[in-house]
Design a protein around this motif. Sequence first.
Motif, PDB file in Angstrom:
ATOM      1  N   ASP A 136       0.705  -1.177   0.059  1.00  0.00           N
ATOM      2  CA  ASP A 136       0.028  -0.163   0.113  1.00  0.00           C
ATOM      3  C   ASP A 136       0.844   1.478   0.144  1.00  0.00           C
ATOM      4  O   ASP A 136       1.143   1.846   1.133  1.00  0.00           O
ATOM      5  N   TYR A 137       1.207   1.802  -1.141  1.00  0.00           N
ATOM      6  CA  TYR A 137       1.955   2.979  -1.321  1.00  0.00           C
ATOM      7  C   TYR A 137       1.095   3.985  -1.072  1.00  0.00           C
ATOM      8  O   TYR A 137       1.190   5.253  -1.813  1.00  0.00           O
ATOM      9  N   ILE A 138      -0.336   4.206  -0.833  1.00  0.00           N
ATOM     10  CA  ILE A 138      -1.099   5.161  -0.629  1.00  0.00           C
ATOM     11  C   ILE A 138      -0.789   5.439   0.719  1.00  0.00           C
ATOM     12  O   ILE A 138      -0.582   6.627   1.216  1.00  0.00           O
ATOM     13  N   PRO A 141       3.405   6.079   0.999  1.00  0.00           N
ATOM     14  CA  PRO A 141       4.118   6.379  -0.161  1.00  0.00           C
ATOM     15  C   PRO A 141       5.403   6.125  -0.201  1.00  0.00           C
ATOM     16  O   PRO A 141       6.328   6.395   0.985  1.00  0.00           O
ATOM     17  N   TYR A 146       5.797   8.691  -4.972  1.00  0.00           N
ATOM     18  CA  TYR A 146       5.021   7.530  -5.578  1.00  0.00           C
ATOM     19  C   TYR A 146       3.767   6.930  -4.949  1.00  0.00           C
ATOM     20  O   TYR A 146       3.962   6.501  -3.693  1.00  0.00           O
ATOM     21  N   ARG A 147       2.547   6.982  -5.331  1.00  0.00           N
ATOM     22  CA  ARG A 147       1.492   6.423  -4.731  1.00  0.00           C
ATOM     23  C   ARG A 147       0.460   5.297  -5.473  1.00  0.00           C
ATOM     24  O   ARG A 147       0.231   5.882  -6.545  1.00  0.00           O
ATOM     25  N   SER A 148       0.292   4.459  -4.864  1.00  0.00           N
ATOM     26  CA  SER A 148      -0.650   3.636  -5.677  1.00  0.00           C
ATOM     27  C   SER A 148      -0.887   2.368  -4.587  1.00  0.00           C
ATOM     28  O   SER A 148      -0.019   2.065  -3.786  1.00  0.00           O
ATOM     29  N   ARG A 173      -4.831   2.995  -8.620  1.00  0.00           N
ATOM     30  CA  ARG A 173      -4.693   4.581  -8.529  1.00  0.00           C
ATOM     31  C   ARG A 173      -5.781   5.188  -8.879  1.00  0.00           C
ATOM     32  O   ARG A 173      -6.308   5.018  -9.694  1.00  0.00           O
ATOM     33  N   MET A 177      -3.058  10.337  -9.038  1.00  0.00           N
ATOM     34  CA  MET A 177      -1.851   9.531  -9.076  1.00  0.00           C
ATOM     35  C   MET A 177      -1.547   9.087 -10.218  1.00  0.00           C
ATOM     36  O   MET A 177      -0.124   9.156 -10.474  1.00  0.00           O
ATOM     37  N   ASP A 208       2.701  15.483  -3.118  1.00  0.00           N
ATOM     38  CA  ASP A 208       1.801  15.853  -2.113  1.00  0.00           C
ATOM     39  C   ASP A 208       0.813  16.528  -2.458  1.00  0.00           C
ATOM     40  O   ASP A 208      -0.522  16.472  -1.729  1.00  0.00           O
ATOM     41  N   SER A 211      -1.946  14.602  -3.723  1.00  0.00           N
ATOM     42  CA  SER A 211      -2.538  13.651  -2.660  1.00  0.00           C
ATOM     43  C   SER A 211      -3.579  14.486  -1.834  1.00  0.00           C
ATOM     44  O   SER A 211      -4.775  13.809  -1.412  1.00  0.00           O
TER      45      SER A 211
END
Length: 232
Positions: A136-138, A141, A146-148, A173, A177, A208, A211
Amino acid sequence: METEFADAMEAFPVSRLAETEDPEKLLEGAQPFMELMSRYRCAMMEVETKLRVLDEEFSMTYDRNPFETIKSRLKRPVSIIGKMKRRGYPLTVEEIEKRLNDIAGIRVICSFLDDIYTLADMLAGQDDIRLLEKKDYIVSPKPNGYRSLHLILEVPIFLSHSKQYMKVEVQFRTIAMDFWASLDHKLKYKKDVEEPERIAAQLKECADIISSMDERMQQIRDQIETGKKMEE
Ligand code: 0O2
């Protein structure tokens, strides 16, 4: 059919046939790799269908779509070889299947944060699916922003005489994202960037901002949904 042919040709360097003394042996050697790629393609189709079925049901029941788009890709042979070499694994079909999780990849682009988790839970909870890994890169991150949400799943494919479980990486994502990740990906290929630290800091800042925007959009949606429920 045409696509299958093109994919098979991409998986095998046909030009080498003319250069070798024993083209039949070369083709024979490539066959297990091409079969492996074909099994991954089938697994990708299975997961895509599952997502489309959920989409269909959501439209009927809740009058909305849980995702905007789905993008599927089979990792290119050159990238497979590169990753195996970088990690020091032997280059055999068995090792490729054992070591790599992302040969079949599906990217699901959702409008809202909530949809990501709803869809991911629904997919991973299906009784023929095995969830091998969740990153969980949400919630956490990567340092670059990087978020997903990444899931590594195993899905059964039913062939003429056997059933086989194949690994598929599904990345979930939001649109925002995805916008950031595709620009980040493009910028990484620019080798002659001046002041790379400053660029990295700016990209992180953009991640950021994006997000907070996702969170705001989710709040707006929640307000609208609550308002609707109160009216009912
Ligand atoms: P491509 O071209 O997208 O396939 P694992 O595969 O689990 O053994 P890995 O490779 O560290 O280990 O997996 P991870 O961290 O889950 O990330 C893999 C994929 O996530 C990448 O695939 C990208 O698609 C995406 N990704 C991860 N970090 C970033 C990032 O900083 N920026 C962008 N734009 N995408 C990222 P590939 O194989 O690198 O490339």
